[in-house]
Design a protein around this motif. Structure first.
Motif, mmCIF file in Angstrom:
data_model
loop_
_atom_site.group_PDB
_atom_site.id
_atom_site.type_symbol
_atom_site.label_atom_id
_atom_site.label_comp_id
_atom_site.label_asym_id
_atom_site.label_seq_id
_atom_site.Cartn_x
_atom_site.Cartn_y
_atom_site.Cartn_z
ATOM 1 N N ARG A 105 12.761 -0.439 -1.826
ATOM 2 C CA ARG A 105 12.580 -1.174 -0.572
ATOM 3 C C ARG A 105 11.295 -0.801 0.155
ATOM 4 N N ALA A 106 10.613 -1.813 0.643
ATOM 5 C CA ALA A 106 9.363 -1.627 1.375
ATOM 6 C C ALA A 106 9.630 -1.569 2.873
ATOM 7 N N ALA A 107 8.675 -1.026 3.612
ATOM 8 C CA ALA A 107 8.823 -0.920 5.065
ATOM 9 C C ALA A 107 7.498 -1.228 5.748
ATOM 10 N N ALA A 108 7.584 -1.721 6.970
ATOM 11 C CA ALA A 108 6.375 -1.940 7.768
ATOM 12 C C ALA A 108 6.193 -0.759 8.714
ATOM 13 N N ILE A 109 4.958 -0.274 8.803
ATOM 14 C CA ILE A 109 4.680 0.832 9.726
ATOM 15 C C ILE A 109 3.526 0.472 10.651
ATOM 16 N N GLU A 110 3.449 1.201 11.766
ATOM 17 C CA GLU A 110 2.278 1.107 12.633
ATOM 18 C C GLU A 110 1.455 2.364 12.436
ATOM 19 N N LEU A 111 0.142 2.251 12.610
ATOM 20 C CA LEU A 111 -0.733 3.404 12.420
ATOM 21 C C LEU A 111 -1.072 4.021 13.773
ATOM 22 N N GLY A 112 -0.041 4.279 14.548
ATOM 23 C CA GLY A 112 -0.219 4.913 15.844
ATOM 24 C C GLY A 112 -0.160 6.424 15.687
ATOM 25 N N SER A 113 -0.077 7.115 16.824
ATOM 26 C CA SER A 113 -0.053 8.575 16.746
ATOM 27 C C SER A 113 1.293 9.139 17.156
ATOM 28 N N GLY A 114 2.314 8.295 17.150
ATOM 29 C CA GLY A 114 3.657 8.771 17.503
ATOM 30 C C GLY A 114 4.317 9.501 16.358
ATOM 31 N N THR A 115 5.562 9.923 16.593
ATOM 32 C CA THR A 115 6.275 10.661 15.558
ATOM 33 C C THR A 115 7.081 9.736 14.656
ATOM 34 N N THR A 126 0.832 -1.205 0.000
ATOM 35 C CA THR A 126 0.000 0.000 0.000
ATOM 36 C C THR A 126 0.868 1.257 0.000
ATOM 37 N N PRO A 127 0.347 2.366 -0.524
ATOM 38 C CA PRO A 127 1.070 3.643 -0.455
ATOM 39 C C PRO A 127 0.758 4.431 0.824
ATOM 40 N N LEU A 128 0.066 3.806 1.746
ATOM 41 C CA LEU A 128 -0.391 4.487 2.961
ATOM 42 C C LEU A 128 0.726 5.289 3.630
ATOM 43 N N GLY A 129 0.439 6.547 3.909
ATOM 44 C CA GLY A 129 1.390 7.383 4.628
ATOM 45 C C GLY A 129 2.491 7.985 3.766
ATOM 46 N N LEU A 130 2.489 7.674 2.480
ATOM 47 C CA LEU A 130 3.581 8.121 1.611
ATOM 48 C C LEU A 130 3.281 9.395 0.857
ATOM 49 N N SER A 131 2.059 9.516 0.344
ATOM 50 C CA SER A 131 1.796 10.662 -0.514
ATOM 51 C C SER A 131 0.357 11.115 -0.315
ATOM 52 N N ASP A 132 0.185 12.400 -0.307
ATOM 53 C CA ASP A 132 -1.156 12.934 -0.143
ATOM 54 C C ASP A 132 -1.904 12.944 -1.459
ATOM 55 N N LEU A 133 -1.172 13.036 -2.536
ATOM 56 C CA LEU A 133 -1.773 13.071 -3.866
ATOM 57 C C LEU A 133 -0.898 12.240 -4.784
ATOM 58 N N ILE A 134 -1.531 11.667 -5.804
ATOM 59 C CA ILE A 134 -0.713 10.880 -6.713
ATOM 60 C C ILE A 134 -0.076 11.763 -7.781
ATOM 61 N N ASP A 135 1.066 11.329 -8.228
ATOM 62 C CA ASP A 135 1.737 11.919 -9.379
ATOM 63 C C ASP A 135 1.966 13.427 -9.272
ATOM 64 N N LEU A 136 2.089 13.924 -8.081
ATOM 65 C CA LEU A 136 2.339 15.352 -7.966
ATOM 66 C C LEU A 136 3.794 15.536 -7.566
ATOM 67 N N GLU A 137 4.509 16.233 -8.386
ATOM 68 C CA GLU A 137 5.943 16.370 -8.187
ATOM 69 C C GLU A 137 6.253 16.872 -6.781
ATOM 70 N N TYR A 143 15.938 2.426 -3.533
ATOM 71 C CA TYR A 143 14.931 3.430 -3.142
ATOM 72 C C TYR A 143 14.241 2.952 -1.869
ATOM 73 N N ASP A 144 14.103 3.843 -0.904
ATOM 74 C CA ASP A 144 13.612 3.392 0.401
ATOM 75 C C ASP A 144 12.406 4.225 0.842
ATOM 76 N N VAL A 145 11.258 3.600 0.929
ATOM 77 C CA VAL A 145 10.039 4.332 1.269
ATOM 78 C C VAL A 145 10.072 4.899 2.684
ATOM 79 N N VAL A 149 4.260 -0.794 3.570
ATOM 80 C CA VAL A 149 4.277 0.329 2.630
ATOM 81 C C VAL A 149 5.283 0.033 1.521
ATOM 82 N N THR A 150 4.804 0.165 0.296
ATOM 83 C CA THR A 150 5.640 -0.245 -0.842
ATOM 84 C C THR A 150 5.832 0.896 -1.835
#
Lengths: 427, 506
Positions: A152-162, A81-92, A108-110, A134-135
């Protein structure tokens, strides 16, 4: 201000110091050894699960949540999923899912693009999602050495930390099939030959690092950082997440994985059902896009909603991608995908596993999350009925034992414009 | 009269009889011996805008059917209260009777379909689809991106009736759909309303009597397509200039034709204005002969388009996507402009789509307007009922009062109204086309699947005895084992606050 007070009153997003939480009398779908418990108790200490089983008296210092009439499941896990990576697609500048850079391909590292403040995080969480794989995706770049690699993909948690990062380098993502062929400069022949050559380069690089560093090795086509990122692949430590559709391409990849001794995960895999037994025999897991039943490319001529049911029957370990993961914000849907798959031949328990423990297992993280079992992080969701149904509301979401805010930007907009509605309503 | 002759002619053309001996008429006289290019009086047929409508008319034929009675079903008719244990009788392609089991006697000549408590709804109507255009393998057919103003484009001429998505949409319960051109330009051409039936030509799918439409688009798409190349429109103000210029030309053109038509003797004494296919469409907007569908996301942009309609004196039928309609719902109600939208899951993929909320459709209706769901997408098209359900329950959870009947209308009679076919389809009432769906569960359950889909009384999808692929294109694809993919049992859960009963899932 009113909202802030309300959130504090509920203890939302406040750290749990030596906190004990118990959810009692809930119907628990543990997706673990405890199975389904008609009336059970979950006990959490310091963000970890310490008990899940039939009802028992909670510790005296526990904050008790009455789960009577409610359903308790593990937090949901989005895979690929692209979750947390971009607010909009294809926007420079705003799209952290891809690069056009030619010397950052495998590497490349997400993780560097993940934004804890992204509105998508709470949008997904409000639908019960607590973790995500996240991929990246392959960017627009000229056909070069590593041009089929997204990174490279990464695993994230959907918590409220920084810092949401759970684990980086959980997979390296690449395209095969039609997309891979185009990115390789045209033709599957080129794509696979290049891939084999690059894997050989990574082995050489790894075996003769001093010679490489001293400039005594033949010129390698990948950049230093890309070679370094490819080494764990050839060592079998990190899997390749391969986006592929056609049955013939899946066979090619199964053979390649066997001969090259690399671990692969199939993603998309619209025609996997035609080769389900071969995938099962190779013990290769699949992250499938359940919504694809359109023969809109020649490599998806046999796409069908029954894909998952065939894989289940063959004993393949599979997870679901969020629906239409191509559209960035359409990430609220894992539970509905799971429900729709039950109507298309997947058992209820297998469907729930496909959005909880299976993605965790596929990426080697099931020791941490994905099911309700003692020792795991206390990621759980309280629902007011069947978690797959459209009519069911999320009552509460906990990540590592901490209750999370579920108020989205859309809720705030609705409160402003639609008379008589409230943002604090259950989801 | 005119129409009849032309239908006959077009039917023969559809059969391949397009030789030079085919006769044609401009419709002004009996004229069946006239050659195509020499009308008896007035303008030559190809130069007469009114002929086009007939030349490309519907050649759809209602299939021959035998009577069917579907009994013991939970009927959601979109025309009145639920009927818990109902019977519906289909005869000669129409709904012959509908009501509770104790008031309807199944005719002796009818095939009885036992419902066993399953659900029946009207066939679903998708007012915004591009299927048949873009999945035609490597050929983009939905947008003409050579210029931003293309009102002369009739999107029906790009539709591939063999597109495999038509039958998937049918299995999703969609019996009527509007195909629109894309949103690349400011004015993108005429839309077409289809019955979702197998056909060799698009004409044989065209919904008889449906009012044609035209598609306009605002906002980011035309700017990104054309502005990106350094041609107009490069910004939103230029978009408005583009529409206004086009409508100005149209006003002039329409006035010339109207003057010509009003000439005594049918315009024989004055030379006919030069026909322009693009301006024909524009003039028909001004004459109210086309439904006007505008792709627009933001509230401020919809307001601008309303201003435009006031300047040139046309009526906007519907704003499509209209993600910010909830911010201006009273205006839309006052202007009688419908809102064609999604559930709020579909959002955030571009700047103008950021402010999507789940409750857009019910918010529009709470202010007195009319709303519908749409798909715009081949995946969503197969779950329009799911979109309605998502919105229904999200709105209830936010404290709004929304009935299941209201939600059903978002995907049936409301879109039928927008397409001008509500007299024929979109609700289950005696005399209307027998377009309906038999569902395995409540259509508002995630587990619901279509068991049967009827169009004009013909059973076109039957899960119990699946037909071979309808599209030639799919011959040769993998054979599926029939035991796979059947609905699996669902555990019984407590009833949720939003109120779907446990039994509704089975």
């Amino acid at each position: 201000m009113r909202r802030l007070l309300f959130m504090i009153a509920l203890g939302l997003a406040l750290p749990a110091h030596a906190q004990v939480i118990a959810v009692t009398h809930a119907r628990i779908l543990s997706v673990g050894r405890a199975g389904t418990i008609e009336s059970g108790t979950l006990i959490v200490e310091d963000g970890r699960i310490v008990y899940v089983g039939p009802d028992k008296a909670p510790p005296t210092d526990a904050t008790v949540i009455d789960g009577t009439g409610k359903v308790l499941t593990p937090g949901l896990v989005e895979a690929d999923t692209p979750l947390g990576l971009s607010d909009l697609i294809d926007l420079e500048g705003m799209d952290s899912r891809q690069t056009a850079s030619a010397d950052v391909t495998v590497s490349y590292d997400v993780r560097h693009g993940i934004d804890p403040a992204a509105p998508t995080i709470v949008e997904a969480r409000a639908q019960g999602v607590t973790r995500a794989i996240v991929t990246p995706q392959v960017g627009q770049r000229p056909a070069g050495a590593g041009s089929v690699f997204a990174g490279r993909a990464a695993a994230i948690e959907l918590g409220s930390g920084t810092n949401l990062l759970v684990k980086s380098d959980v997979a390296v993502v690449m395209d095969a099939g039609e997309a891979g062929a185009v990115e390789a400069g045209g033709g599957r022949g080129a794509a696979i030959v290049k891939l084999e050559a690059l894997l050989a380069e990574a082995r050489l690089y790894s075996q003769k690092k001093p010679a490489y560093d001293e400039g005594r090795l033949r010129i390698l086509t990948l950049s230093d950082q890309d070679l370094r990122a490819l080494v764990p692949i050839v060592e079998g430590k990190v899997p390749l997440l391969v986006r592929v559709s056609r049955a013939a391409d899946i066979r090619t990849l199964l053979a390649l994985a066997r001969t090259q001794k690399v671990r692969i995960i199939l993603s998309g895999a619209e025609e996997a059902w035609l080769v389900a037994d071969e995938i099962a025999a190779a013990q290769v897991p699949v992250v499938l896009d359940f919504e694809i039943n359109q023969p809109d490319r020649f490599e998806t001529l046999n796409a069908t909603y029954d894909n998952a049911a065939y894989l289940a029957k063959a004993g393949v370990l599979f997870a679901y991608k969020p629906a239409m993961a191509r559209i960035d914000w359409l990430i609220r849907s894992p539970r509905f995908i799971a429900g729709r798959s039950v109507a298309h031949g997947v058992s209820y328990d297998a469907a729930l596993a496909a959005i909880t423990v299976n993605p965790a297992r596929i990426f080697g993280l099931d020791g941490l999350f994905g099911s309700l079992e003692p020792g795991k992080d206390a990621d759980f969701v309280i629902w007011d009925s069947d978690p797959f149904e459209y009519s069911t509301a999320v009552t509460a979401v906990y990540v590592k034992g901490i209750r999370q805010s579920l108020v989205t930007r859309a809720d705030r907009l609705r409160e402003r414009y639609v008379p008589g509605t409230t943002g604090a309503a259950p989801r | 009269m005119k129409k009849k002759l032309f239908s006959a002619l077009m039917a023969s053309i559809a059969l391949g009889a397009t030789s030079c001996t085919a006769s044609i008429t401009d419709g002004r006289g009996p004229g069946d011996s006239l050659s195509p290019s020499i009308p008896s009086e007035g303008v030559r047929s190809g130069l007469d805008p009114d002929v086009a409508e007939m030349a490309y008319g519907s050649t759809y034929k209602r299939p021959a059917t035998t009577p069917v009675a579907i009994v013991n079903v939970h009927i959601l008719s979109a025309a009145g209260p639920d009927i818990e244990d109902g019977t519906i009788v289909l005869r000669d392609g129409r709904i012959a009777a509908i009501g509770s089991a104790d008031t309807i006697v199944s005719p002796s000549d009818a095939t009885i379909v036992p419902g066993n408590g399953r659900w029946v709804t009207p066939g679903l109507v998708d007012p915004h689809s591009h299927i048949g255009l873009d999945e035609t393998f490597g050929r983009e057919n939905s947008n003409e991106t050579s210029s931003p103003v293309n009102p002369g484009l009739w999107i029906e001429h790009g539709v591939w009736p063999q597109a495999p998505m038509f039958e998937r949409a049918l299995e999703g319960g969609v019996t009527t759909l509007q195909i629109l051109p894309g949103s690349a330009g400011l004015i993108n051409g005429r839309t077409v309303v289809l019955k979702n039936v197998a056909a060799t030509s698009v004409g044989a799918m065209k919904f008889p009597g449906a009012k044609p439409g035209v598609k306009l688009a605002c906002g980011e798409n035309p700017i990104s397509i054309f502005g990106g190349r350094g041609v107009t429109p490069m910004n939103r103000a230029a978009e408005m200039l583009g529409y206004r210029t086009a409508f100005l030309d149209a006003t002039d053109y329409a006035a010339k034709w109207d003057a010509y038509r009003q000439e005594p003797g049918g315009g024989t004494s004055v030379e006919a204005p030069k026909r322009d296919i693009a301006l024909d469409t524009m003039a028909d907007i001004l004459r109210g002969k086309l439904n006007v569908h505008i792709h627009c996301y933001r509230a401020d942009e919809m307001m601008k388009m309303i201003d435009l309609s006031h300047e040139f004196g046309f009526r906007i039928t519907a704003f499509h996507h209209a993600i910010e309609a909830y911010k201006m719902a009273p205006v839309l109600a006052r202007e009688h402009i419908a809102v064609v939208t999604w559930s709020g899951d579909w959002s955030g993929y571009k700047m103008e789509a950021l402010d999507s909320i789940m409750e857009n459709a019910p918010a529009v209706e709470a202010a007195g307007g009319i709303a519908t769901m749409h798909s715009d997408d081949p995946e969503y098209q197969q779950q329009l009922n799911g979109l309605a359900a998502r919105t229904l329950f999200a709105a209830r959870q936010a404290g709004m009062t929304v009935s299941e009947d209201q939600a059903l209308r978002w995907i049936t009679i409301n879109p039928a109204r927008i397409l001008g076919v509500d007299g024929r389809t979109g609700s289950l009432e005696v005399g209307k086309d027998a377009d309906l769906v038999l569902w395995s569960a409540s259509p508002f359950s995630v587990y619901a699947r279509t068991d049967q889909v009827y169009i004009d009384g013909a059973l076109l999808f039957d899960r119990g005895s699946p037909a071979p692929f309808r599209s030639d294109f799919e011959f040769g694809n993998g054979e599926r084992r029939s035991e796979i993919g059947k609905p699996q049992p669902v555990p019984v859960f407590p009833r949720s606050a939003a109120g779907l009963a446990a039994g509704d899932a089975r």
